[in-house]
Motif scaffolding. Structure first.
Motif: not given
Length: 662
Positions: A335, A499, A531-533, A537-538, A550-551, A568, A592, A594
C-alpha cells in the motif's frame, strides 16, 4: 502590480530530474519551522477535513467498540492483539500529552473494556505497538519518538527515543522490562521467533540513512542491537537500487523506510524468514533475514510509469505498508500512503518546479482557497522582519525569499505586510540544505511554498546554478533585493490518493490476465500484477473537504491469504480479494478502479453512530478469540472497533460472492 487570480485547470506537470538531488535524510531538526519529523508530517497535511459519509456498507459487521479515553481527535494509531487483549498506540499531536498505550480486554468482543493505560514518557509519543511471547513472558514493544519543542537552539527535540519493552503477561498489571533502548527515534517494529527460541526485532530508524536495525531480544531485559543496514548500504552494493531513477518522486520525495513485516515463508517444518520493507519512493524491498546478523537484499519493486490508476508520470511513490499474501506467499499486498492529493508547482513559461505548500496558510489548488495564482516574482532577501519595499513599488506579487535567519512564519508575514500575495521560499546553501525539499510549519495570511535552491535560481532567471557546487563551489551570487525574476504561476493539479498494489513474490515470471478478453501480461519478480482503489481516490472533486482518502495499514486474512483487510482512513475499512481477470474502471459505477483485485467488504460509520459518524481508520489487525476470527480497527477519533467479516449477507452488493463483469 501585475497579478491576476484565475480559475482554470493547470496542464499536466512533468516531474523533472530536479527531484533527483533531494537529500537522503528522513529528518531535519531546524528551528525555522521545518517540520522535524517527516514521517509524521504526513499526518499533518493542511487540506483534508470533514469525512466521507457512509454509502454502502457490507461484509463487515460491528461486534463491539471501546472508546478508550473518549472521543479525542486524531489520537489513536496502531492496534495489536494477543491472548484476548488489544493494545492501541497514540499519535499525541499536537499536544504531546503522554497518552501512551491503551489496553482493552476483548475476550468478550461485544463488550470490550479498557483495563489500563501505560503513559508515554514526557514529550514523547508512542505510535507503533506489538506484542509477542518471549520465553514464558508476553512482551509489549512500543516505539518512542520525541514530540516536544526544540531544546533551545540545539537540533534536538525534547522527548525520548528508541523502544520500550513491557511485561504484559498479566495485562491488568503491566511492568517495564527495558525502557528507552536505542538512541534514535523509532517509528515501527516487527518481532519474530525462530524454532530455536531466539526472538529478533526489525526496527525502523527515523533519522539515519541506514534506517533498518535488527535487535536480539531473546533476553528482553538486556536486548542487543546486532545489525544496522538500509538503503545507504544497498545503494553501494546493489546496482538494482543504485540505478533506480525512482528514488525521489512526487510531492514528498524521499527513499525512507516506513512500516515493516516479517514472515516464515516455509509452510512446512523448516524455516525461511523474509521481510518486506516499504521504502517510500524506492518501492518495496524484500530481505532474507534467516541470519539476522547478515540480512541479504533480495530485490526491490519499480512503480509502473505512468501510474495505472491516476495516469501521472512519474508516479507518486510513497510505499508505506506491505504484507506477504497468497498461497505459499506468492504475492505481496502493498500500500501507498499519499496524503497529498495535489501536486504543487511553480511554473515559469514551459518550465515547472515542484513545490511543497506550508501548513497554516491559504492553500492553492482545486477545491482549495485559491485555485491558481499568477504574478510577477521578485527576490526580497531573507525577509526577516523590518520593512520591505512595498510590492506595488517593486511591481511584483510573489516574493522569492531565501531560507535562513528567521522562521518561515516571520518570512511569510513580512512579505504579507509588504503587500505580496504569496511567498516562495528557496533553500539556503547551508550544508545539508541546498537542493533538499522541506515542509514548512508556517502561519500567515498568504500562500507559502518551498522549493529547492536550484529552483529558486531558475525562477529568478539566473543561469549557471549547479546543485553539485552547493555548498561552496562556483555558483552565481544572489541578486540585490527587489530584483525581478520571472512571471510565475503557482498552481496544483490533482494527482490522486494512495492505493493498493499486488506484487509478484515468486522467483519466476508469471502471466496474469489483463481482463476477460484473453489478453495477458508477463510480470517479473516484484512486478505489478494487480491494483485496487476506491473510486473516491480518483475523484478530483474530493481533493479537499472529505478527509484523508489514502489507504494506510493492511493484514491478510489467515482463512484466505488471497484476501486482505485494509484501514483506509476516511474511506473506512475495506476487504479486497485477488480475483484474476477482473477489471474495473468505475465506468459502470462499480465504486472502484481495480485490476485482478476485487472489493468484498467496506465499512464507513454512518449517522447511527452519532458523534462517531464518518471514519478515520489508522490501524487494522486480525485476531482470534475462542475460535472465532475478528478484525480490529482503530479509528483516530473514536478508538477501537471490533468487526467480523462475511459475504453471506451481501450476495447482491458489488458481486461479493457472485461473478464480476469487467
Amino acid at each position: 502590480m501585475l497579478r491576476t487570480y484565475v480559475w482554470r485547470s493547470l496542464p499536466v506537470i512533468a516531474l523533472s530530474a530536479t527531484l533527483t538531488t533531494h537529500a537522503l535524510a528522513d529528518e531535519q531538526h531546524v528551528a525555522d519551522g521545518d517540520k522535524a519529523d517527516n514521517k509524521h508530517l504526513l499526518h499533518d497535511t493542511p487540506l483534508p477535513d470533514g469525512h466521507v459519509p457512509a454509502n454502502v456498507n457490507y461484509g463487515f459487521t460491528v461486534i463491539g467498540r471501546d472508546t478508550l479515553a473518549g472521543i479525542s481527535s486524531g489520537l489513536y494509531t496502531d492496534v495489536w492483539a494477543h491472548d484476548g487483549y488489544a493494545y492501541v498506540g497514540t499519535f499525541e499531536e499536537p499536544t504531546c500529552d503522554r497518552s501512551g498505550v491503551f489496553i482493552s480486554d476483548i475476550r468478550d468482543p461485544s463488550n470490550p473494556v479498557k483495563i489500563g493505560m501505560i503513559k508515554s514518557p514526557p514529550q514523547t509519543r508512542v505510535n507503533d505497538v506489538k506484542v509477542t511471547p518471549v520465553g514464558d513472558r508476553d512482551v509489549l514493544i512500543f516505539t518512542l519518538e520525541p514530540c516536544g519543542p526544540l531544546n533551545g537552539n540545539s537540533s534536538k527535540q525534547l522527548g525520548q527515543s528508541g523502544i520500550s519493552l513491557w511485561d504484559v503477561t498479566n495485562p491488568a498489571r503491566p511492568h517495564a522490562i527495558k525502557q528507552n533502548f536505542l538512541d534514535f527515534p523509532v517509528h515501527n517494529t516487527f518481532p519474530w521467533t525462530t524454532a530455536n527460541g531466539e526472538t529478533y526485532l526489525l526496527v525502523v530508524d527515523d533519522v539515519n540513512i541506514n534506517d533498518l536495525h535488527i535487535v536480539d531480544m531473546t533476553k528482553p531485559q538486556s536486548p542487543k542491537l546486532i545489525t544496522t543496514t538500509g538503503i545507504g548500504t544497498w545503494l553501494d552494493t546493489n546496482p538494482e537500487i543504485a540505478n533506480d531513477e525512482q528514488l525521489f518522486m512526487g510531492t514528498f520525495a524521499a527513499p525512507l523506510l516506513h512500516d515493516v513485516w516479517v514472515n516464515d515463508m516455509d509452510p512446512g517444518p523448516g524455516e525461511n524468514w523474509q521481510a518486506v520493507l516499504p521504502y517510500w519512493d524506492a518501492g518495496f524491498i524484500t530481505l532474507d533475514v534467516n541470519d539476522p546478523y547478515n540480512p541479504v537484499f533480495l530485490g526491490d519493486s519499480t512503480y509502473p510509469d505512468p501510474d495505472p490508476v491516476h495516469g501521472i508520470s512519474p508516479p507518486e511513490g510513497n510505499a508505506h505498508a506491505a504484507v506477504f499474501g497468497g498461497p505459499n506467499f506468492d504475492k505481496i499486498f502493498a500500500g501507498d500512503e499519499d496524503f497529498d492529493s495535489l501536486f504543487t508547482a511553480v511554473i515559469t513559461g514551459s518550465d515547472s518546479y515542484p513545490a511543497s505548500q506550508g501548513s497554516d496558510v491559504p492553500q492553492i489548488g482545486p477545491g482549495a482557497d485559491i485555485e491558481v495564482l499568477e504574478a510577477q516574482t521578485a527576490f526580497v532577501g531573507q525577509a526577516c522582519g523590518g520593512s520591505l519595499t512595498p510590492a506595488a513599488d517593486v511591481g511584483a506579487g510573489i516574493a522569492l525569499v531565501e531560507r535562513g535567519g528567521c522562521t518561515f512564519s516571520l518570512k511569510a508575514q513580512t512579505a504579507e505586510a509588504a503587500g505580496y500575495d504569496a511567498v516562495v521560499v528557496f533553500n539556503s546553501d547551508a550544508p545539508g540544505n541546498c537542493d533538499a525539499s522541506v515542509s514548512m510549519l508556517v502561519e500567515a495570511g498568504i500562500p507559502a511554498l518551498f522549493v529547492p535552491r536550484s529552483s529558486g535560481f531558475a525562477i529568478l532567471g539566473i543561469d549557471g546554478y549547479d546543485p553539485e557546487q552547493c555548498p561552496g563551489g562556483t555558483n552565481p551570487d544572489l541578486p540585490a533585493a527587489d530584483t525581478l525574476g520571472q512571471f510565475a504561476t503557482l498552481g496544483a493539479v490533482f494527482d490522486g490518493w494512495g492505493y493498493l498494489h499486488t506484487l509478484n513474490n515468486t522467483s519466476t515470471r508469471v502471466t496474469v490476465p489483463l481482463g476477460m478478453g484473453g489478453d495477458t501480461v508477463t510480470v517479473d519478480y516484484l512486478g505489478e500484477m494487480g491494483y485496487y482503489a476506491p473510486a473516491e481516490v480518483t475523484n478530483p472533486a474530493l481533493a479537499a473537504g472529505a478527509g484523508d482518502l489514502t489507504m494506510h495499514n493492511l493484514e491478510i486474512d489467515p482463512t484466505n491469504p488471497d484476501r486482505t483487510f485494509i484501514s483506509w482512513y476516511s474511506l473506512g475499512m475495506r476487504a479486497v480479494e485477488w480475483r484474476p481477470g477482473h477489471l474495473h474502471s468505475n465506468s459502470n459505477g462499480e465504486g472502484v478502479v481495480s485490476w485482478n483485485m476485487h472489493e468484498v467488504g467496506r465499512f464507513i460509520a454512518g449517522e447511527e453512530y452519532g458523534e462517531a459518524a464518518g471514519s478515520n481508520f489508522w490501524g487494522v489487525h486480525v485476531t482470534e478469540i475462542d475460535g472465532e476470527q475478528y478484525i480490529l480497527g482503530t479509528d483516530r477519533n473514536t478508538g477501537l472497533w471490533i468487526f467480523q467479516w462475511s459475504c453471506e449477507d451481501a450476495t447482491d452488493v458489488l458481486y461479493c460472492n457472485g461473478p464480476v463483469t469487467p
